[in-house]
Design a protein around this motif. Sequence first.
Motif, PDB file in Angstrom:
ATOM      1  N   LEU A  61       6.030  -4.862  19.993  1.00  0.00           N
ATOM      2  CA  LEU A  61       6.696  -5.914  19.224  1.00  0.00           C
ATOM      3  C   LEU A  61       7.704  -5.300  18.264  1.00  0.00           C
ATOM      4  CD1 LEU A  61       3.415  -7.828  18.717  1.00  0.00           C
ATOM      5  CD2 LEU A  61       5.458  -8.788  19.811  1.00  0.00           C
ATOM      6  N   LEU A  62       8.863  -5.910  18.193  1.00  0.00           N
ATOM      7  CA  LEU A  62       9.912  -5.465  17.267  1.00  0.00           C
ATOM      8  C   LEU A  62      10.045  -6.582  16.245  1.00  0.00           C
ATOM      9  CD1 LEU A  62      12.438  -4.342  20.037  1.00  0.00           C
ATOM     10  CD2 LEU A  62      10.710  -2.933  18.892  1.00  0.00           C
ATOM     11  N   ALA A  63       9.123  -6.601  15.291  1.00  0.00           N
ATOM     12  CA  ALA A  63       8.954  -7.797  14.469  1.00  0.00           C
ATOM     13  C   ALA A  63       8.961  -7.488  12.974  1.00  0.00           C
ATOM     14  CB  ALA A  63       7.657  -8.497  14.869  1.00  0.00           C
ATOM     15  N   PRO A  64      10.121  -7.097  12.429  1.00  0.00           N
ATOM     16  CA  PRO A  64      10.176  -6.808  10.992  1.00  0.00           C
ATOM     17  C   PRO A  64       9.731  -7.986  10.141  1.00  0.00           C
ATOM     18  CG  PRO A  64      12.258  -6.214  12.037  1.00  0.00           C
ATOM     19  CD  PRO A  64      11.415  -6.882  13.085  1.00  0.00           C
ATOM     20  N   LEU A  65      10.002  -9.198  10.614  1.00  0.00           N
ATOM     21  CA  LEU A  65       9.729 -10.349   9.755  1.00  0.00           C
ATOM     22  C   LEU A  65       8.249 -10.707   9.734  1.00  0.00           C
ATOM     23  CD1 LEU A  65      12.839 -12.611  10.228  1.00  0.00           C
ATOM     24  CD2 LEU A  65      12.500 -10.518   8.939  1.00  0.00           C
ATOM     25  N   VAL A  66       7.489 -10.191  10.692  1.00  0.00           N
ATOM     26  CA  VAL A  66       6.042 -10.359  10.624  1.00  0.00           C
ATOM     27  C   VAL A  66       5.455  -9.228   9.786  1.00  0.00           C
ATOM     28  CG1 VAL A  66       3.899 -10.386  11.954  1.00  0.00           C
ATOM     29  CG2 VAL A  66       5.954 -11.485  12.872  1.00  0.00           C
ATOM     30  N   GLU A  67       6.015  -8.044   9.954  1.00  0.00           N
ATOM     31  CA  GLU A  67       5.413  -6.857   9.349  1.00  0.00           C
ATOM     32  C   GLU A  67       5.747  -6.686   7.871  1.00  0.00           C
ATOM     33  OE1 GLU A  67       3.228  -4.803  10.648  1.00  0.00           O
ATOM     34  OE2 GLU A  67       3.146  -6.011  12.457  1.00  0.00           O
ATOM     35  N   ALA A  68       6.936  -7.139   7.438  1.00  0.00           N
ATOM     36  CA  ALA A  68       7.314  -6.938   6.031  1.00  0.00           C
ATOM     37  C   ALA A  68       6.666  -8.021   5.177  1.00  0.00           C
ATOM     38  CB  ALA A  68       8.830  -6.984   5.888  1.00  0.00           C
ATOM     39  N   GLU A  69       6.034  -7.593   4.096  1.00  0.00           N
ATOM     40  CA  GLU A  69       5.400  -8.562   3.190  1.00  0.00           C
ATOM     41  C   GLU A  69       6.455  -9.383   2.467  1.00  0.00           C
ATOM     42  OE1 GLU A  69       1.842  -8.242   1.879  1.00  0.00           O
ATOM     43  OE2 GLU A  69       1.549  -7.391   3.874  1.00  0.00           O
ATOM     44  N   GLY A  70       7.606  -8.759   2.229  1.00  0.00           N
ATOM     45  CA  GLY A  70       8.664  -9.439   1.488  1.00  0.00           C
ATOM     46  C   GLY A  70       9.907  -8.572   1.514  1.00  0.00           C
ATOM     47  N   PRO A  71      10.926  -8.953   0.714  1.00  0.00           N
ATOM     48  CA  PRO A  71      12.136  -8.131   0.682  1.00  0.00           C
ATOM     49  C   PRO A  71      11.814  -6.740   0.144  1.00  0.00           C
ATOM     50  CG  PRO A  71      12.411 -10.189  -0.574  1.00  0.00           C
ATOM     51  CD  PRO A  71      10.967 -10.086  -0.214  1.00  0.00           C
ATOM     52  N   GLY A  72      12.619  -5.745   0.497  1.00  0.00           N
ATOM     53  CA  GLY A  72      12.378  -4.393  -0.020  1.00  0.00           C
ATOM     54  C   GLY A  72      12.738  -3.345   1.006  1.00  0.00           C
ATOM     55  N   PRO A  73      12.476  -2.077   0.664  1.00  0.00           N
ATOM     56  CA  PRO A  73      12.912  -0.966   1.521  1.00  0.00           C
ATOM     57  C   PRO A  73      12.325  -1.012   2.928  1.00  0.00           C
ATOM     58  CG  PRO A  73      12.110  -0.146  -0.596  1.00  0.00           C
ATOM     59  CD  PRO A  73      11.840  -1.612  -0.575  1.00  0.00           C
ATOM     60  N   PHE A  74      11.058  -1.439   3.059  1.00  0.00           N
ATOM     61  CA  PHE A  74      10.484  -1.463   4.410  1.00  0.00           C
ATOM     62  C   PHE A  74      11.218  -2.476   5.280  1.00  0.00           C
ATOM     63  CE2 PHE A  74       7.796  -3.197   7.717  1.00  0.00           C
ATOM     64  CZ  PHE A  74       7.522  -2.039   8.425  1.00  0.00           C
ATOM     65  N   LEU A  75      11.491  -3.657   4.717  1.00  0.00           N
ATOM     66  CA  LEU A  75      12.211  -4.677   5.495  1.00  0.00           C
ATOM     67  C   LEU A  75      13.577  -4.139   5.915  1.00  0.00           C
ATOM     68  CD1 LEU A  75      12.431  -7.545   6.637  1.00  0.00           C
ATOM     69  CD2 LEU A  75      13.415  -8.252   4.449  1.00  0.00           C
ATOM     70  N   GLU A  76      14.266  -3.475   4.987  1.00  0.00           N
ATOM     71  CA  GLU A  76      15.608  -2.969   5.319  1.00  0.00           C
ATOM     72  C   GLU A  76      15.544  -1.899   6.414  1.00  0.00           C
ATOM     73  OE1 GLU A  76      18.168  -4.618   4.280  1.00  0.00           O
ATOM     74  OE2 GLU A  76      16.806  -5.846   3.090  1.00  0.00           O
ATOM     75  N   LEU A  77      14.543  -1.013   6.309  1.00  0.00           N
ATOM     76  CA  LEU A  77      14.386   0.022   7.346  1.00  0.00           C
ATOM     77  C   LEU A  77      14.094  -0.626   8.698  1.00  0.00           C
ATOM     78  CD1 LEU A  77      14.023   3.175   7.869  1.00  0.00           C
ATOM     79  CD2 LEU A  77      11.562   2.715   7.704  1.00  0.00           C
ATOM     80  N   ALA A  78      13.189  -1.603   8.676  1.00  0.00           N
ATOM     81  CA  ALA A  78      12.781  -2.245   9.927  1.00  0.00           C
ATOM     82  C   ALA A  78      13.939  -3.032  10.543  1.00  0.00           C
ATOM     83  CB  ALA A  78      11.583  -3.157   9.665  1.00  0.00           C
ATOM     84  N   LEU A  79      14.741  -3.683   9.708  1.00  0.00           N
ATOM     85  CA  LEU A  79      15.894  -4.422  10.247  1.00  0.00           C
ATOM     86  C   LEU A  79      16.913  -3.455  10.849  1.00  0.00           C
ATOM     87  CD1 LEU A  79      16.433  -7.111   7.452  1.00  0.00           C
ATOM     88  CD2 LEU A  79      15.488  -7.478   9.748  1.00  0.00           C
TER      89      LEU A  79
END
Length: 367
Positions: free
Chosen positions: A50-68
Amino acid sequence: MSVPRTDVLVIGGGIIGAAVADAVAAGGTPVVLLERAQVGSAASSGAAGLLAPLVEAEGPGPFLELALAGRAMFRDAAAALLRDTGVDVGYRETGTLRVAEDDGVARELRHRVSWERERGLGVRWLEPAELASREPLLHEGLSGALFSADDHQVTSSALTHALARRAAARGAVIVEGLGVERLLRVGDRVVGVRTTRGEEYRAKHVVLAAGPWSSTLVPRVTVRPLKGQLVHLRSARTLSHPIFGSDVYIVAKADDRIVVGATVEDVGFDWAPREEATRSLLDRAFRLIPALRDAEVLDAWAGLRPGTPDRLPIIGVRRDAQGLIFATGHFRNGVLLSLITGRIVAAIAAGEPSPVDIAAFSPERFA
Ligand SMILES: Cc1cc2nc3c(=O)[nH]c(=O)nc-3n(C[C@H](O)[C@H](O)[C@H](O)COP(=O)(O)OP(=O)(O)OC[C@H]3O[C@@H](n4cnc5c(N)ncnc54)[C@H](O)[C@@H]3O)c2cc1C
């Protein structure tokens, strides 16, 4: 006997090591990858893909940006890998559905829709009627779903092998069946490795990509195995999107199997699938999709995710281990983050700035 020398030596041939070798070799830099078993034989062989940043990221922040940033690389990479290696890595642009089993979950998901839309992400809320028409097999009593138009999927094993194959075609030396016993150091500098056969390799950069085994080579790296089990089904019925419930996901793959996942278990280096976990996963899946009750159960599979205390990957360098580049601890997202990790490590090895901000993933946070 002369000691083999290379610019970059990668420890581990999972999806991270393969992506690193491919990205480094793309720049024409000599690279050797040592894998003690076979390429893609551990967690990367069976992950759900699964390529699912929006499921995996708790909220905005560095992890979301890396995953996107990681997710954004897949469309072009899949096409290029098909062209370069002939391997279809199973990349499918389906979008994902995160279903609400009750009104409380619906409220939480609607809140996510609002901040994700503010961030410019392609999400929207589906009312039950629209959800039922998009995915008719879903249980009727659901309260709606968050539709994420840009979260997609790939086949993890195919991607791992395609990356390793292209790395080799680009000049990387991939050695299977040869483990690293320990790092070679001179003062604060890592200068190479000693293998389990007693040979030494010298390298300007050593990349630690040994997944959940990373701590066995660098004890102060806090990566621990977190087991995950999946069940594979075959059914005459199919699903148009990966479906996420609160404690299960159900994904139709490119090879017509349906994946039901996944447990998260802190049980050390035990990755044998267990009957009890199979039953529990199937119960959860049938609650969401009752029509799967007549599916054929093909098999169960389990792997070890490389987990860190804060569940974030460890990418970058540490002052007390110059020459060592960390590329580990990707937990539930090693597939999603594979390509971006390869690109970041290749940049570090070339002395260039990382293409994304990696301060939050620094190995210094556990030093
Ligand atoms: C059930 C399950 C479902 C998952 N689903 C997803 C998903 O949908 N999306 C997603 O993005 N991620 C998913 N993951 C997570 C993903 O599988 C991992 O994050 C990823 O596979 C980690 O890759 P890796 O290369 O770091 O580690 P691994 O795949 O574990 O590879 C590490 C390699 O290093 C080798 N090695 C270890 N020690 C040495 C040594 N001393 N010398 C030489 N070689 C060594 C090992 O043999 C192994 O091949 C899932 C994981 C599980 C278990």
